[in-house]
Design a protein around this motif. Structure first.
Motif, PDB file in Angstrom:
ATOM      1  N   LEU A  36       0.975  -1.268   0.032  1.00 21.29           N
ATOM      2  CA  LEU A  36       0.055   0.128   0.134  1.00 21.29           C
ATOM      3  C   LEU A  36       0.805   1.185   0.037  1.00 21.29           C
ATOM      4  O   LEU A  36       0.206   2.446  -0.014  1.00 21.29           O
ATOM      5  CB  LEU A  36      -0.940   0.055   1.338  1.00 21.29           C
ATOM      6  N   ASP A  37       2.098   1.151   0.034  1.00 24.45           N
ATOM      7  CA  ASP A  37       3.144   2.208  -0.163  1.00 24.45           C
ATOM      8  C   ASP A  37       3.055   2.668  -1.515  1.00 24.45           C
ATOM      9  O   ASP A  37       3.255   1.896  -2.330  1.00 24.45           O
ATOM     10  CB  ASP A  37       4.625   1.878   0.176  1.00 24.45           C
ATOM     11  N   PRO A  38       2.847   3.986  -1.793  1.00 23.39           N
ATOM     12  CA  PRO A  38       2.462   4.257  -3.245  1.00 23.39           C
ATOM     13  C   PRO A  38       3.787   4.176  -4.024  1.00 23.39           C
ATOM     14  O   PRO A  38       3.538   3.856  -5.243  1.00 23.39           O
ATOM     15  CB  PRO A  38       2.166   5.781  -2.941  1.00 23.39           C
ATOM     16  N   LEU A  39       4.928   4.133  -3.464  1.00 27.05           N
ATOM     17  CA  LEU A  39       6.039   4.224  -4.189  1.00 27.05           C
ATOM     18  C   LEU A  39       6.074   2.730  -4.897  1.00 27.05           C
ATOM     19  O   LEU A  39       7.038   2.352  -5.896  1.00 27.05           O
ATOM     20  CB  LEU A  39       7.200   4.097  -3.317  1.00 27.05           C
ATOM     21  N   PHE A  40       5.358   1.703  -4.272  1.00 26.63           N
ATOM     22  CA  PHE A  40       5.728   0.432  -4.730  1.00 26.63           C
ATOM     23  C   PHE A  40       4.337  -0.200  -5.534  1.00 26.63           C
ATOM     24  O   PHE A  40       3.892  -1.619  -5.463  1.00 26.63           O
ATOM     25  CB  PHE A  40       6.188  -0.819  -3.611  1.00 26.63           C
ATOM     26  N   SER A  41       3.453   0.790  -5.842  1.00 28.82           N
ATOM     27  CA  SER A  41       2.187   0.343  -6.623  1.00 28.82           C
ATOM     28  C   SER A  41       2.236  -0.051  -8.067  1.00 28.82           C
ATOM     29  O   SER A  41       1.885   0.406  -8.962  1.00 28.82           O
ATOM     30  CB  SER A  41       1.102   1.702  -6.486  1.00 28.82           C
ATOM     31  N   THR A  42       3.171  -1.245  -8.223  1.00 30.34           N
ATOM     32  CA  THR A  42       3.535  -1.783  -9.610  1.00 30.34           C
ATOM     33  C   THR A  42       2.589  -2.960  -9.798  1.00 30.34           C
ATOM     34  O   THR A  42       2.213  -3.129 -11.025  1.00 30.34           O
ATOM     35  CB  THR A  42       4.857  -1.944  -9.681  1.00 30.34           C
ATOM     36  N   ASP A  43       2.089  -3.730  -8.971  1.00 33.99           N
ATOM     37  CA  ASP A  43       1.346  -4.838  -9.247  1.00 33.99           C
ATOM     38  C   ASP A  43      -0.110  -4.545  -9.456  1.00 33.99           C
ATOM     39  O   ASP A  43      -0.401  -3.652  -9.078  1.00 33.99           O
ATOM     40  CB  ASP A  43       1.166  -5.914  -8.267  1.00 33.99           C
ATOM     41  N   LEU A  44      -0.872  -5.103 -10.247  1.00 34.76           N
ATOM     42  CA  LEU A  44      -2.338  -4.718 -10.835  1.00 34.76           C
ATOM     43  C   LEU A  44      -3.247  -4.546  -9.419  1.00 34.76           C
ATOM     44  O   LEU A  44      -3.991  -3.469  -9.863  1.00 34.76           O
ATOM     45  CB  LEU A  44      -2.917  -5.797 -11.646  1.00 34.76           C
ATOM     46  N   THR A  45      -3.260  -5.295  -8.455  1.00 40.23           N
ATOM     47  CA  THR A  45      -4.184  -5.020  -7.451  1.00 40.23           C
ATOM     48  C   THR A  45      -3.763  -3.881  -6.553  1.00 40.23           C
ATOM     49  O   THR A  45      -4.635  -2.997  -6.381  1.00 40.23           O
ATOM     50  CB  THR A  45      -3.949  -6.172  -6.369  1.00 40.23           C
ATOM     51  N   SER A  46      -2.550  -3.337  -6.392  1.00 41.17           N
ATOM     52  CA  SER A  46      -2.075  -2.178  -5.821  1.00 41.17           C
ATOM     53  C   SER A  46      -2.455  -0.931  -6.769  1.00 41.17           C
ATOM     54  O   SER A  46      -2.917  -0.083  -6.124  1.00 41.17           O
ATOM     55  CB  SER A  46      -0.436  -2.564  -5.674  1.00 41.17           C
ATOM     56  N   GLN A  47      -2.304  -1.213  -7.925  1.00 44.54           N
ATOM     57  CA  GLN A  47      -2.627   0.063  -8.736  1.00 44.54           C
ATOM     58  C   GLN A  47      -4.324   0.250  -8.816  1.00 44.54           C
ATOM     59  O   GLN A  47      -4.869   1.505  -8.761  1.00 44.54           O
ATOM     60  CB  GLN A  47      -2.305  -0.237 -10.399  1.00 44.54           C
ATOM     61  N   LYS A  48      -5.014  -0.969  -8.699  1.00 46.38           N
ATOM     62  CA  LYS A  48      -6.638  -0.863  -8.626  1.00 46.38           C
ATOM     63  C   LYS A  48      -6.680   0.025  -7.177  1.00 46.38           C
ATOM     64  O   LYS A  48      -7.704   0.875  -7.234  1.00 46.38           O
ATOM     65  CB  LYS A  48      -7.140  -1.884  -8.712  1.00 46.38           C
ATOM     66  N   LEU A  49      -6.275  -0.357  -5.920  1.00 46.47           N
ATOM     67  CA  LEU A  49      -6.362   0.334  -4.780  1.00 46.47           C
ATOM     68  C   LEU A  49      -6.141   1.616  -4.807  1.00 46.47           C
ATOM     69  O   LEU A  49      -6.597   2.262  -4.177  1.00 46.47           O
ATOM     70  CB  LEU A  49      -5.713  -0.582  -3.813  1.00 46.47           C
ATOM     71  N   ALA A  50      -4.981   1.830  -5.579  1.00 43.55           N
ATOM     72  CA  ALA A  50      -4.265   3.255  -5.647  1.00 43.55           C
ATOM     73  C   ALA A  50      -5.349   4.354  -6.108  1.00 43.55           C
ATOM     74  O   ALA A  50      -5.505   5.272  -5.777  1.00 43.55           O
ATOM     75  CB  ALA A  50      -3.042   3.388  -6.371  1.00 43.55           C
ATOM     76  N   LYS A  51      -5.989   3.931  -6.805  1.00 44.04           N
ATOM     77  CA  LYS A  51      -6.983   4.688  -7.411  1.00 44.04           C
ATOM     78  C   LYS A  51      -8.101   5.102  -6.469  1.00 44.04           C
ATOM     79  O   LYS A  51      -8.619   6.284  -6.685  1.00 44.04           O
ATOM     80  CB  LYS A  51      -7.945   3.885  -8.665  1.00 44.04           C
ATOM     81  N   PHE A  52      -8.431   4.438  -5.558  1.00 42.03           N
ATOM     82  CA  PHE A  52      -9.330   4.722  -4.413  1.00 42.03           C
ATOM     83  C   PHE A  52      -8.575   5.540  -3.070  1.00 42.03           C
ATOM     84  O   PHE A  52      -9.113   6.376  -2.810  1.00 42.03           O
ATOM     85  CB  PHE A  52      -9.892   3.341  -3.845  1.00 42.03           C
ATOM     86  N   LEU A  53      -7.430   4.990  -3.025  1.00 38.49           N
ATOM     87  CA  LEU A  53      -6.740   5.731  -1.791  1.00 38.49           C
ATOM     88  C   LEU A  53      -5.809   6.975  -2.089  1.00 38.49           C
ATOM     89  O   LEU A  53      -5.852   7.797  -1.238  1.00 38.49           O
ATOM     90  CB  LEU A  53      -5.926   4.556  -1.272  1.00 38.49           C
ATOM     91  N   HIS A  54      -5.260   6.827  -3.120  1.00 35.00           N
ATOM     92  CA  HIS A  54      -4.209   7.958  -3.337  1.00 35.00           C
ATOM     93  C   HIS A  54      -4.607   8.837  -4.147  1.00 35.00           C
ATOM     94  O   HIS A  54      -5.384   8.875  -5.395  1.00 35.00           O
ATOM     95  CB  HIS A  54      -2.874   6.907  -3.871  1.00 35.00           C
TER      96      HIS A  54
END
Length: 474
Positions: A36-54
């Motif tokens: 959930l660290d934005p610097l490491f939002s490289t996998d698809l699941t992290s990217q999808k969650l980043a749209k909501f969180l970041h």
């Protein structure tokens, strides 16, 4: 720099909420996010969650970049650097949080660090004024684009120091129970266009998602190819996303036998149209090299014709003049892919096509983690992979995937090295002519077996469709 212990702590971050709490919307994810660290939002699941969180300092709006947090912007002429000053408004995060978050892009190590080499320093000038110093020649559009991505998201400095995540996106994290669910709550001004809360269920199998959907216990999940013909998948209940991904086979460029003639042979041997029609039931699109044709329809690059079509005779002819022919016919070629049924089915179709030109192919299904780890280490001859665009720019299909400084897990998984491509991708101010050059050069060099762009199909409920903006987050 954050320690690994902090990363693992975030992965297991859990707050106390009632298990019986009702959620407006429930969405399936195939796996936990890696970070959930934005610097490491490289996998698809992290990217999808980043749209909501970041949220970053800038946001993309109608092909331009705006900031809800900046009152005034000033460009300071300077012969050595590009200097920009920003006066923040009353609605922005604290200047300490913004300074801390942007400074991490300079100080810390992370997979996309090369994308932020243009950023030289971040300074606080006053209680509401921030200054960025950028590499000379960095175009305004480029740095605004990069500062709008999840990697440059703003997080709370004080909370981060206490091993907690404070985000400034539409939603905030409430609970994460690893391998089970992730709960988010809306934290901005109330709207009817997005749900007040969302539970993401970690469901690796789409059959489980379908079971819960039929019980009205799930509102959205990605349909596997073999579920596209189920009765529930009507036009009203299915959302289709095109041109956001490219599926390909990386050809390991560290093997001297895999010269241009060998790579030509592999590309001419694949009956893409037939596979899309019969195996993928027309739920995929052709590409021009690494770019999905639906995406190319949105831009006007006027690319020269470079046909890569099925031609068995041509494939065999190219193979015969490759460096290691005829010895290559007796060598077993290691072909890797993820071990789920969908990827193995595609792998078998590609294997059959390659064997028809005389090659010996060993199919090796693998779990995701070791597949990506070993691919990043340069292992395997051929690897079936999928790249999902994490922002709307043609450079997102080019820079991470072909930059010679981003080999392996940095994105360039074929270990492709081309000096002219690297020089172009490293320019601080790239233009459409540069994009055209990179696309055409890569398409001619063929570091991949170019395959197709997968259409993403989501089965959604009526409750999901009530929230008019929610589809944009899938």
């Amino acid at each position: 720099m954050r320690t690994l212990s902090l990363v693992f702590f975030l992965l297991s971050l859990t707050f106390c909420v009632r298990d019986a709490e009702e959620f407006a919307i429930k969405i399936a994810l195939p796996s936990d996010p890696a970070h959930l660290d934005p610097l490491f939002s490289t996998d698809l699941t992290s990217q999808k969650l980043a749209k909501f969180l970041h949220q970053g300092l800038f946001q993309t709006t109608n092909n331009s970049f705006v900031s809800p947090w900046i009152r005034n912007t000033k460009h300071i002429p300077n012969g050595m650097e590009e200097i920009w000053q920003f006066q923040l408004n009353d609605n922005s995060p604290t200047i300490d949080d913004i300074h801390f978050s942007l400074n991490r892009l300079i100080l810390e190590s992370y997979p996309r660090k090369a994308d932020y080499q243009f950023l030289k320093s971040v300074s606080i000038l006053s209680k509401d004024t921030l200054e960025l110093r950028l590499q000379k020649g960095t175009g305004e559009r480029e740095w605004k684009e990069k500062l709008s991505l999840p990697f440059a998201a703003i997080i709370g400095k004080e909370e981060w120091g206490k091993n907690r995540l404070r985000s400034y996106g539409k939603y905030k994290l409430v609970q994460w129970k690893k391998n089970e669910f992730i709960d988010l709550v809306y934290q901005q001004e109330k709207t009817n266009n997005l749900p007040p809360n969302i539970r993401f269920l970690i469901l690796p199998q789409s059959t489980t998602s379908l079971f819960l959907y039929r019980k009205s216990s799930l509102d959205a999940f990605k349909l596997s190819d073999f579920l596209l013909s189920i009765p529930e998948a009507t036009s009203e209940s299915t959302l289709t996303k095109k041109g956001r991904s490219v599926q390909y086979v990386s050809i390991n460029q560290t093997n001297p036998c895999f010269d241009i003639h060998f790579r030509n042979a592999l590309n001419f041997s694949i009956p893409r149209v037939l596979i899309i029609e019969k195996l993928l039931e027309n739920h995929a699109d052709l590409t021009y090299g690494p770019i999905p044709l639906p995406y190319l329809e949105k831009i006007n690059l006027k690319l020269k014709p470079i046909p890569i079509v099925y031609d068995l005779e041509k494939a065999i002819s190219e193979l015969k003049i490759s460096k290691c022919y005829p010895k290559i016919l007796t060598q077993e070629i290691d072909f890797r892919m993820r071990g789920d049924d969908e990827n193995q089915t595609k792998g078998r179709a590609i294997k059959q096509a390659l064997e028809e030109i005389g090659l010996k192919i060993k199919l090796r299904p693998m779990e995701k983690a070791p597949l990506y780890k070993e691919n990043g280490e340069g292992k395997g001859d051929l690897t079936l992979l999928t790249w999902y665009s994490d922002y709307d720019s043609v450079w997102n299909f080019l820079d991470p995937l072909f930059h010679p400084n981003k080999l392996g897990n940095g994105g360039n998984r074929s270990f492709y090295k081309n000096e002219s491509i690297g020089k172009t991708l490293s320019q601080p101010n790239r233009n459409e002519a540069d994009a055209k050059f990179v696309i055409e050069t890569v398409t001619l060099d063929k570091p991949w077996i170019f395959l197709w762009s997968i259409q993403e199909n989501y089965l959604v409920s009526k409750d999901f469709l009530r929230y008019t903006e929610l589809a944009d987050y899938l």
